[in-house]
Design a protein around this motif. Sequence first.
Motif, short mmCIF file in Angstrom:
data_model
loop_
_atom_site.label_atom_id
_atom_site.label_comp_id
_atom_site.label_asym_id
_atom_site.label_seq_id
_atom_site.Cartn_x
_atom_site.Cartn_y
_atom_site.Cartn_z
N VAL A 1 0.85 -1.19 0.00
CA VAL A 1 0.00 0.00 0.00
C VAL A 1 0.88 1.24 0.00
O VAL A 1 2.07 1.19 0.34
CB VAL A 1 -0.96 0.03 1.22
N ARG A 2 0.27 2.35 -0.38
CA ARG A 2 0.98 3.63 -0.36
C ARG A 2 0.69 4.32 0.95
O ARG A 2 -0.47 4.51 1.33
CB ARG A 2 0.55 4.51 -1.54
N HIS A 3 1.75 4.67 1.67
CA HIS A 3 1.57 5.33 2.95
C HIS A 3 2.73 6.28 3.18
O HIS A 3 3.89 5.95 2.93
CB HIS A 3 1.50 4.30 4.08
N GLU A 4 2.41 7.49 3.64
CA GLU A 4 3.40 8.52 3.92
C GLU A 4 4.29 8.78 2.70
O GLU A 4 5.51 8.97 2.82
CB GLU A 4 4.24 8.15 5.15
N PHE B 1 -9.79 -12.07 -3.88
CA PHE B 1 -8.88 -11.12 -3.23
C PHE B 1 -7.57 -11.05 -4.01
O PHE B 1 -7.04 -9.97 -4.27
CB PHE B 1 -8.58 -11.55 -1.79
N GLU B 2 -7.04 -12.24 -4.35
CA GLU B 2 -5.78 -12.28 -5.09
C GLU B 2 -5.92 -11.54 -6.43
O GLU B 2 -5.05 -10.75 -6.82
CB GLU B 2 -5.37 -13.73 -5.35
N GLU B 3 -7.02 -11.79 -7.12
CA GLU B 3 -7.24 -11.12 -8.41
C GLU B 3 -7.29 -9.61 -8.25
O GLU B 3 -6.66 -8.86 -9.00
CB GLU B 3 -8.55 -11.61 -9.04
N ALA B 4 -8.06 -9.16 -7.26
CA ALA B 4 -8.23 -7.73 -7.06
C ALA B 4 -6.92 -7.07 -6.66
O ALA B 4 -6.56 -6.00 -7.16
CB ALA B 4 -9.30 -7.47 -6.00
N ILE B 5 -6.19 -7.71 -5.74
CA ILE B 5 -4.93 -7.13 -5.27
C ILE B 5 -3.91 -7.10 -6.39
O ILE B 5 -3.23 -6.10 -6.61
CB ILE B 5 -4.41 -7.92 -4.05
N GLU B 6 -3.79 -8.20 -7.11
CA GLU B 6 -2.81 -8.26 -8.19
C GLU B 6 -3.16 -7.29 -9.32
O GLU B 6 -2.28 -6.67 -9.93
CB GLU B 6 -2.73 -9.69 -8.74
N LEU C 1 -1.86 1.51 -3.48
CA LEU C 1 -2.97 2.38 -3.11
C LEU C 1 -2.99 2.62 -1.61
O LEU C 1 -2.38 1.89 -0.83
CB LEU C 1 -4.30 1.73 -3.52
N HIS C 2 -3.72 3.64 -1.20
CA HIS C 2 -4.03 3.80 0.21
C HIS C 2 -4.96 2.67 0.63
O HIS C 2 -5.70 2.11 -0.19
CB HIS C 2 -4.67 5.16 0.47
N VAL C 3 -4.95 2.34 1.92
CA VAL C 3 -5.65 1.14 2.38
C VAL C 3 -7.15 1.22 2.10
O VAL C 3 -7.78 0.22 1.73
CB VAL C 3 -5.35 0.88 3.87
N GLU C 4 -7.75 2.41 2.22
CA GLU C 4 -9.19 2.54 1.95
C GLU C 4 -9.49 2.39 0.46
O GLU C 4 -10.53 1.87 0.07
CB GLU C 4 -9.73 3.85 2.51
N ALA C 5 -8.56 2.83 -0.39
CA ALA C 5 -8.75 2.67 -1.84
C ALA C 5 -8.61 1.20 -2.24
O ALA C 5 -9.30 0.73 -3.14
CB ALA C 5 -7.74 3.53 -2.59
N HIS D 1 -11.40 -1.14 -4.08
CA HIS D 1 -11.16 -1.95 -5.28
C HIS D 1 -11.61 -3.38 -5.06
O HIS D 1 -12.22 -3.99 -5.94
CB HIS D 1 -9.67 -1.90 -5.64
N ILE D 2 -11.33 -3.93 -3.89
CA ILE D 2 -11.75 -5.30 -3.60
C ILE D 2 -13.27 -5.41 -3.59
O ILE D 2 -13.85 -6.33 -4.16
CB ILE D 2 -11.15 -5.77 -2.25
#
Length: 322
Positions: A36-39, A71-76, A84-88, A92-93
């Motif tokens: 994820v993208r953070h800071e 989950f794997e499909e969405a994350i990949e 992405l940010h965790v909420e984004a 997507h999931i």
Amino acid sequence: MTEISSTTPDLQASSPDVRLSLTRAGVTGVQKAVRVRHEGRETVMAAEISCTVDLAHDQKGVHMSRFPELFEEAIEAVVGSEALHVEALAQHIAQHIVGRQRALRAEARITARWPVRRTTPVSRLSTQEMVSLVGIAAATADRVRRVVGVEAMGINACPCAQGLVRGRAAERLAEAGYEDVERILDLVPLATHNQRGKGTLFVGTERQLDANDLVAIVHASMSAPIYELLKRPDELFVVEHAHLQPRFVEDSVRLSLKGALETLDGLADDDFLFARQVNLETIHAHDVLAEREGTVGELRGELASGAPAGRHTSLDAWLTAA
């Protein structure tokens, strides 16, 4: 190994014996490493993912075994090219699950463990604290709402027990012939029992928020923050600080919401806030909790008018609102 025939009936798609629709059906506690993208940078975090869909009254079940694969499909699909940010990522999931499970609505929650670097209050040593970074999203075929939040630890000193100690100390000082008893008691941090507390703050908004700001609000709502590493001067600071501003579990929730309204500029009236405080009791066998949820407009209106809000919009209601 026995192969499953392509003609095997799809039991999940059959009609249930009891024809009632379900608000949620899905999987919880799926462990994943997510990028994820953070800071401002990409970080790999250990995360727990839960996802549910609504279930029609005439469908026996959802395809539970497909969730981890989805989950794997969405994350990949998205994280493979962009962190992405965790909420984004939760959004997507949820949107991916809606399409693949042919559901009217899906809800995804990601809880990632995030290391926060902090500095001790007196010795100025660098230390690390693990907090939870939470992203929640609810999606239909044509709309989505999402929430970002944090869970962080602190300490609360009980005002009730401290009041009893103050009263008894005043009696003893008066019996011993001391004058100006109240001034003495105001200068000395008085004993009470301490409660390590977990504060939660969720914000539902389209604005991009900094999770560090949310952690700071949660820490400020309690009697004192806590640190993994403390030298003696730091211990003295934390203990004195906590006992000089004792707080009930209810105080922490109210201060967390007030802090969010004052700190997070640009929140719209139809944005959402949720605050929860759980204190781990030390002199009781139970724990205590308090929480409040509502739209920003409801909370602002109540603070401005001094009158109780007519309603407290729940997280579920806000996520599902048209």
